[in-house]
Design a protein around this motif. Structure first.
Motif, PDB file in Angstrom:
ATOM      1  N   LEU A 110      -4.023   7.132  -8.008  1.00 42.05           N
ATOM      2  CA  LEU A 110      -4.160   7.646  -6.645  1.00 42.05           C
ATOM      3  C   LEU A 110      -5.439   7.109  -6.005  1.00 42.05           C
ATOM      4  N   TYR A 111      -6.525   7.142  -6.756  1.00 42.42           N
ATOM      5  CA  TYR A 111      -7.792   6.625  -6.238  1.00 42.42           C
ATOM      6  C   TYR A 111      -7.652   5.156  -5.835  1.00 42.42           C
ATOM      7  N   GLU A 112      -7.066   4.345  -6.702  1.00 47.81           N
ATOM      8  CA  GLU A 112      -6.910   2.918  -6.418  1.00 47.81           C
ATOM      9  C   GLU A 112      -5.989   2.672  -5.221  1.00 47.81           C
ATOM     10  N   ALA A 113      -4.908   3.442  -5.119  1.00 44.25           N
ATOM     11  CA  ALA A 113      -3.965   3.263  -4.005  1.00 44.25           C
ATOM     12  C   ALA A 113      -4.613   3.646  -2.678  1.00 44.25           C
ATOM     13  N   VAL A 114      -5.327   4.750  -2.655  1.00 44.09           N
ATOM     14  CA  VAL A 114      -6.005   5.183  -1.423  1.00 44.09           C
ATOM     15  C   VAL A 114      -7.099   4.185  -1.063  1.00 44.09           C
ATOM     16  N   ARG A 115      -7.816   3.706  -2.058  1.00 41.92           N
ATOM     17  CA  ARG A 115      -8.886   2.729  -1.829  1.00 41.92           C
ATOM     18  C   ARG A 115      -8.319   1.426  -1.248  1.00 41.92           C
ATOM     19  N   LEU A 116      -7.219   0.950  -1.795  1.00 42.99           N
ATOM     20  CA  LEU A 116      -6.581  -0.260  -1.298  1.00 42.99           C
ATOM     21  C   LEU A 116      -6.134  -0.072   0.154  1.00 42.99           C
ATOM     22  N   ASN A 117      -5.502   1.053   0.435  1.00 40.47           N
ATOM     23  CA  ASN A 117      -5.038   1.355   1.787  1.00 40.47           C
ATOM     24  C   ASN A 117      -6.216   1.458   2.761  1.00 40.47           C
ATOM     25  N   TYR A 118      -7.260   2.135   2.327  1.00 39.67           N
ATOM     26  CA  TYR A 118      -8.475   2.283   3.131  1.00 39.67           C
ATOM     27  C   TYR A 118      -9.048   0.911   3.489  1.00 39.67           C
ATOM     28  N   LEU A 126      -9.375  -0.776   7.169  1.00 39.95           N
ATOM     29  CA  LEU A 126     -10.732  -1.122   7.609  1.00 39.95           C
ATOM     30  C   LEU A 126     -10.779  -2.593   8.039  1.00 39.95           C
ATOM     31  N   LEU A 127     -10.048  -3.439   7.331  1.00 44.56           N
ATOM     32  CA  LEU A 127      -9.946  -4.846   7.712  1.00 44.56           C
ATOM     33  C   LEU A 127      -9.263  -4.997   9.071  1.00 44.56           C
ATOM     34  N   PHE A 128      -8.140  -4.279   9.263  1.00 41.07           N
ATOM     35  CA  PHE A 128      -7.463  -4.318  10.564  1.00 41.07           C
ATOM     36  C   PHE A 128      -8.431  -3.912  11.676  1.00 41.07           C
ATOM     37  N   TYR A 129      -9.133  -2.807  11.440  1.00 39.22           N
ATOM     38  CA  TYR A 129     -10.066  -2.278  12.440  1.00 39.22           C
ATOM     39  C   TYR A 129     -11.130  -3.314  12.769  1.00 39.22           C
ATOM     40  N   SER A 130     -11.722  -3.893  11.743  1.00 38.80           N
ATOM     41  CA  SER A 130     -12.822  -4.813  12.009  1.00 38.80           C
ATOM     42  C   SER A 130     -12.351  -6.109  12.649  1.00 38.80           C
ATOM     43  N   GLU A 131     -11.162  -6.591  12.311  1.00 34.41           N
ATOM     44  CA  GLU A 131     -10.651  -7.794  12.965  1.00 34.41           C
ATOM     45  C   GLU A 131     -10.384  -7.549  14.455  1.00 34.41           C
ATOM     46  N   ILE A 132      -9.883  -6.378  14.777  1.00 30.78           N
ATOM     47  CA  ILE A 132      -9.629  -6.054  16.185  1.00 30.78           C
ATOM     48  C   ILE A 132     -10.945  -5.859  16.928  1.00 30.78           C
ATOM     49  N   GLU A 133     -11.866  -5.139  16.328  1.00 26.59           N
ATOM     50  CA  GLU A 133     -13.162  -4.894  16.969  1.00 26.59           C
ATOM     51  C   GLU A 133     -13.940  -6.188  17.191  1.00 26.59           C
ATOM     52  N   ASN A 134     -13.770  -7.153  16.308  1.00 28.26           N
ATOM     53  CA  ASN A 134     -14.462  -8.436  16.438  1.00 28.26           C
ATOM     54  C   ASN A 134     -13.650  -9.452  17.232  1.00 28.26           C
ATOM     55  N   ASN A 135     -12.605  -8.958  17.905  1.00 27.59           N
ATOM     56  CA  ASN A 135     -11.748  -9.796  18.755  1.00 27.59           C
ATOM     57  C   ASN A 135     -11.174 -11.007  18.028  1.00 27.59           C
ATOM     58  N   ALA A 145      -9.340   9.355   4.471  1.00 23.53           N
ATOM     59  CA  ALA A 145      -9.466   8.893   3.089  1.00 23.53           C
ATOM     60  C   ALA A 145      -9.961   9.988   2.142  1.00 23.53           C
ATOM     61  N   THR A 146     -10.937  10.764   2.556  1.00 28.81           N
ATOM     62  CA  THR A 146     -11.474  11.808   1.683  1.00 28.81           C
ATOM     63  C   THR A 146     -10.387  12.808   1.305  1.00 28.81           C
ATOM     64  N   ARG A 147      -9.602  13.209   2.294  1.00 30.62           N
ATOM     65  CA  ARG A 147      -8.506  14.149   2.010  1.00 30.62           C
ATOM     66  C   ARG A 147      -7.435  13.488   1.157  1.00 30.62           C
ATOM     67  N   ALA A 148      -7.200  12.203   1.368  1.00 30.02           N
ATOM     68  CA  ALA A 148      -6.207  11.484   0.565  1.00 30.02           C
ATOM     69  C   ALA A 148      -6.692  11.345  -0.876  1.00 30.02           C
ATOM     70  N   PHE A 149      -7.983  11.044  -1.068  1.00 29.91           N
ATOM     71  CA  PHE A 149      -8.536  10.930  -2.421  1.00 29.91           C
ATOM     72  C   PHE A 149      -8.362  12.225  -3.198  1.00 29.91           C
ATOM     73  N   CYS A 178       0.834  -1.210   0.000  1.00 28.44           N
ATOM     74  CA  CYS A 178       0.000   0.000   0.000  1.00 28.44           C
ATOM     75  C   CYS A 178       0.867   1.258   0.000  1.00 28.44           C
ATOM     76  N   ALA A 179       1.915   1.258   0.807  1.00 31.63           N
ATOM     77  CA  ALA A 179       2.811   2.416   0.851  1.00 31.63           C
ATOM     78  C   ALA A 179       3.444   2.650  -0.518  1.00 31.63           C
ATOM     79  N   MET A 180       3.870   1.580  -1.162  1.00 28.27           N
ATOM     80  CA  MET A 180       4.475   1.708  -2.489  1.00 28.27           C
ATOM     81  C   MET A 180       3.462   2.204  -3.515  1.00 28.27           C
TER      82      MET A 180
END
Length: 139
Positions: free
Chosen positions: A43-51, A55-64, A87-91, A27-29
């Motif tokens: 840029l749109y695709e890179a930000v979307r992939l990172n987003y 979001l996956l990290f967040y949901s895995e942690i939130e769902n324990n 994300a909006t500012r990054a887009f 994602c950084a690359m």
């Protein structure tokens, strides 16, 4: 001896930590390449992939689904929240936000690539590790 060291390295690299580090690095690359190319679609695709990754990290942690110490859990949730909310500012191509996202990904990836303390006992010795042939994991 070399085969055993190679097998050990492969087992260590196939962990979730390594996969997460590769995803963050990718994602950084992608973000960096999109900035350099000045291509809005890239840029749109890179930000979307990172987003989506964060979001996956967040949901895995939130769902324990991940066992993390509370301070680490809270820090990752805060970073994920920042990435998702930025994300909006990054887009829109806001340079400072994009640089921050790249730095977050690189720093977290570097931390994930470090060997956890509990695996130090099973790590190959420096002599053995030097015998392992180099194999790039970058696709």
């Amino acid at each position: 001896m070399t085969v055993n060291a190679y097998d050990q390295t492969q087992r260590e690299m196939s962990t979730g930590r390594a996969a997460e580090a590769r995803a963050l690095t990718r994602c950084a690359m992608a973000l960096n390449d999109a900035i350099a190319s000045k291509d809005n679609d890239a840029l749109y695709e890179a930000v979307r992939l990172n987003y989506r990754l964060w979001l996956l990290f967040y949901s895995e942690i939130e769902n324990n689904q991940v066992d993390l110490p509370l301070p680490v859990r809270n820090n990752v949730l805060a970073l994920a929240s920042y990435v998702v909310n930025s994300a909006t500012r990054a887009f829109s191509g806001e340079q400072k936000v994009l640089e921050t996202l790249i730095n977050i990904n690189r720093n977290i990836a570097a931390g994930l690539m470090e060997m956890p303390p509990d695996t130090a006992k099973t790590a190959p010795s420096p002599e053995t590790a030097q015998q392992v042939p180099f194999q790039s994991t970058v696709a």
